[in-house]
Design a protein around this motif. Structure first.
Motif, PDB file in Angstrom:
ATOM      1  N   LYS A   1      -9.888  11.132 -35.791  1.00  0.00           N
ATOM      2  CA  LYS A   1      -9.754  12.256 -36.705  1.00  0.00           C
ATOM      3  C   LYS A   1      -9.427  11.720 -38.094  1.00  0.00           C
ATOM      4  O   LYS A   1      -8.823  10.657 -38.222  1.00  0.00           O
TER       5      LYS A   1
ATOM      6  N   ASP B   1      -7.313  15.614 -42.312  1.00  0.00           N
ATOM      7  CA  ASP B   1      -7.497  16.818 -41.507  1.00  0.00           C
ATOM      8  C   ASP B   1      -6.133  17.381 -41.119  1.00  0.00           C
ATOM      9  O   ASP B   1      -5.159  16.636 -40.973  1.00  0.00           O
TER      10      ASP B   1
ATOM     11  N   ASP C   1      -3.194  17.010 -31.094  1.00  0.00           N
ATOM     12  CA  ASP C   1      -3.402  15.612 -31.483  1.00  0.00           C
ATOM     13  C   ASP C   1      -2.635  14.645 -30.593  1.00  0.00           C
ATOM     14  O   ASP C   1      -3.011  13.485 -30.479  1.00  0.00           O
TER      15      ASP C   1
ATOM     16  N   THR D   1      -4.448  10.222 -31.050  1.00  0.00           N
ATOM     17  CA  THR D   1      -5.412  10.511 -32.105  1.00  0.00           C
ATOM     18  C   THR D   1      -5.375   9.364 -33.107  1.00  0.00           C
ATOM     19  O   THR D   1      -4.340   9.099 -33.719  1.00  0.00           O
TER      20      THR D   1
END
Length: 136
Positions: free
Chosen positions: A17, A21, A27, A106
């Protein structure tokens, strides 16, 4: 299951990611995997749990790739070699693999290109699987 491989159904345990963002509860553990801090992003905005500098390409490799001296097809195997041969990189990958076994990780990157990014190679190393779309 081998300690160097995560079962394929758990492959969604490691996602990529952009650091810009919006953070999400989905996450899991948020890990920045860029060697340099992303410009214009505060520590609060990044909402990091970890900054895994040792899991990133070396400065020389990163510079060669970003300057165009090293194309994607040569960057990928060079980065794989660093992840396998550098003790600090191996330790970082092992740590990220252990984290992924207990929940989602993530991988956060500053770049906008989520296709030709070192994070895909790193994800492959963490999961212990071959990404068929990456150069060999």
């Amino acid at each position: 299951m081998s300690p160097d491989r995560i079962d394929l159904p758990a492959a969604s345990a490691v996602v990529i990611k952009g650091v810009r963002d919006e953070p999400s509860p989905d996450d899991g553990r948020r890990v920045l995997v860029d060697r340099l801090w992303p410009r214009g992003v505060s520590k609060e905005r990044a909402a990091l749990d970890e900054w895994a500098k040792d899991a990133t390409p070396s400065t020389a490799l990163r510079r060669a790739f970003h300057s165009g001296d090293l194309d994607w097809e040569r960057f990928v195997p060079a980065y794989r070699a660093e992840l396998e041969e550098e003790p600090a990189a191996r330790e970082a990958v092992d740590g990220l693999r252990a984290e992924a076994l207990s929940g989602r990780v993530t991988l956060l990157i500053a770049g906008h290109d989520h296709v030709r990014t070192h994070a895909r190679v790193l994800r492959e190393a963490i999961l212990g699987v071959d990404d068929p779309d990456l150069p060999r």
